[in-house]
Design an enzyme around this catalytic site. Structure first.
Site: not given
Length: 496
Positions: A54, A84, A196, A278, A281, A327, A411
């Site tokens: 791959y 990309h 990646n 609060y 405190r 990844f 994916e």
């Protein structure tokens, strides 16, 4: 200052030293040998690999079953980076891009990614010369790595994209020519090694953590000034109470406040009230929980930035190339969501203290101004803080609980950690604003307690603050004072 990239653990404190000290990077001999060994193994393996691997001999994502001829493998990696780079939205701030470069170099240096030595060295050159690629906030799903942002980070390597250099955005090819750098011809698997990874997410996480630690320390000091201004009690900070519920952050916060208030005239005065609201405190419980969250997230992120997060992983000694899922951003996506929640609480309790300071209680004038009515005083800064706190609530919806399938279903589960990362940065910015507004109010309020003084430690902070932000006697334009107050919190001298 020179930092040598090696297998030595990279801590958050060391990253801060590198960035604050404008350190130059160099690859250690160990890193050079690991990078070269992995690349040699991959080149040798390509000659007789005999099966599809791959991203090395195949296409990407759902195209993993499409084999690519050997003479096209370099073009495959070039096309990957180029195609990309599809980011959009706002540009990532330069200091985070520089962190991305550092973390990508670190990840590639372990010798399990297959990058060429020249590629890693060019990334080092870019870091050292402050030549920062233009990267966009939108585009990553936080799985398969931060593909789009890391593509933009890598475009300059192949002579494409834009960089920020000497304060101007310019074509990277033009800037590279001026430095005598030629575009790199990517080799098999190399585009994947660059894209990646989780460096977009982890760089944002590192930036946010460094800011969180600073703001957490400031919150204690500002909270202590507010406590003094509101004529609050010291007993809720005593260790005796916190031993009964010994969370580390809670104990630390009580100790910090007792130390900060040591020598104060105000804290020793007899009190008319039995207990405080609060927001005063319960400071040890709330600020302490934030400290514990920061500590947890820091431990996770430090593991991440010392990891190899691309795919496939190359193991020369074992003669294996394994396609897996390092990844995937889930391990840091959830902690980043958690940190956003914690920081938002730091702002939420801060805004409540601001509200109490302007409410005309315990001898303080309404809205912290002498002639209220004619003067609105500090009425509206609290509105601003409330608006920011409300926005944080929306930003705290966890991005990591979402997933949208991509790449034709290959994916099919993603972390959305990139969205967790970018909104976390917004929360950090927002918290800084809210704390700056509290300091503006607290410094104003405590002057109405004169001539009684607070502790030497807090007087030192207030003295420095008054050199930047004056006391407000009558209504004036407050926005510049808020900006100066926020900027003051970037000074770390008073929180060491």
């Amino acid at each position: 200052m020179i930092h040598y990239i090696s297998s030595e653990r990279l801590t958050l404190d060391r990253v801060k030293e590198i960035m604050d000290g404008h350190a130059r990077l160099e690859l250690s001999d160990e890193a050079v040998k690991a990078i070269e060994k992995c690349r040699r193994y991959l080149d040798t393996k390509m000659e007789d690999i005999g099966r599809p691997v791959y991203g090395v001999t195949t296409g990407f994502g759902s195209l993993c079953n499409v084999s690519v001829p050997a003479d096209k493998l370099s073009q495959l990696q070039h096309n990957l980076v180029m195609s990309h780079a599809c980011g959009c939205g706002e540009k990532v701030r330069p200091e985070i891009v520089k962190l991305m470069l550092l973390l990508k170099i670190q990840s590639l240096s372990y010798g399990h990614s297959g990058a060429q030595l020249i590629t890693v060295r060019r990334l080092v050159d870019m870091f050292n010369e402050d030549i920062l690629p233009v990267v966009y906030q939108h585009g990553s799903l936080g799985a398969s790595g931060d593909l789009a942002p890391l593509a933009h980070l890598s475009l300059p390597l192949i002579g494409m994209g834009e960089v920020l250099a000497e304060g101007r955005v310019r074509p990277s090819a033009e800037v590279f020519r001026e430095h005598g750098w030629e575009p790199i011809r990517l080799q098999s698997k190399e585009g994947l090694a660059l894209l990646n990874g989780t460096q977009f997410m982890s760089a944002h996480a590192v930036w946010a953590l460094l800011g969180s630690k600073r703001l957490s320390r400031w919150a204690d000091r500002i909270g202590a000034i507010s406590l003094e201004a509101f004529d609050g009690r010291i007993e809720p900070f005593y260790e005796l109470t916190h031993r009964l519920r010994p969370h580390r952050g809670q104990l630390e916060t009580g100790e910090v406040f007792c130390r900060l208030l040591e020598g104060s005239e105000l804290i020793r005065r007899p009190k008319q009230h039995v207990q405080d609201p609060y927001s005063f405190r319960c400071i040890p419980q709330v600020h302490g929980a934030v400290k514990d969250c920061i500590r947890y997230v820091e431990s996770v992120v430090e593991t991440e930035i010392n990891s190899t997060t691309d795919n496939p992983n190359v193991f020369p000694d074992e003669d294996m190339i394994i396609s897996a899922g390092n990844f995937h951003g889930e391990p840091i996506a959830m902690p980043m969501d958690f940190l956003a929640i914690a920081l938002s609480e730091l702002a939420s309790i801060s805004e409540r203290r601001t509200y109490k300071l302007i409410s005309g209680q315990r001898g303080l004038p309404s809205f912290l101004v002498a002639e209220s009515g004619l003067n609105s005083g500090f009425m509206i800064p609290q509105y601003t803080a409330a608006s920011v706190v409300s926005q944080n609530k929306g930003l705290c919806w966890p991005a990591s609980c979402d997933s949208i399938p991509s790449s034709q279903g290959q994916e099919d589960h993603v972390s959305m950690g990139s969205n967790a990362a970018t909104k976390l940065v917004r929360v950090v910015d927002n918290v800084e604003e809210v704390l700056g507004i509290e300091l503006l109010n607290a410094a104003q309020a405590i002057e109405f307690r004169a001539p009684a003084k607070t502790s030497p430690a807090l007087e030192r902070i207030l003295s420095a603050y008054r050199k930047e932000v004056p006391f407000v006697s009558d209504d004036r334009y407050l926005h510049p004072l808020i900006e100066k107050s926020v900027k003051f919190l970037r000074n770390e001298e008073y929180i060491r």
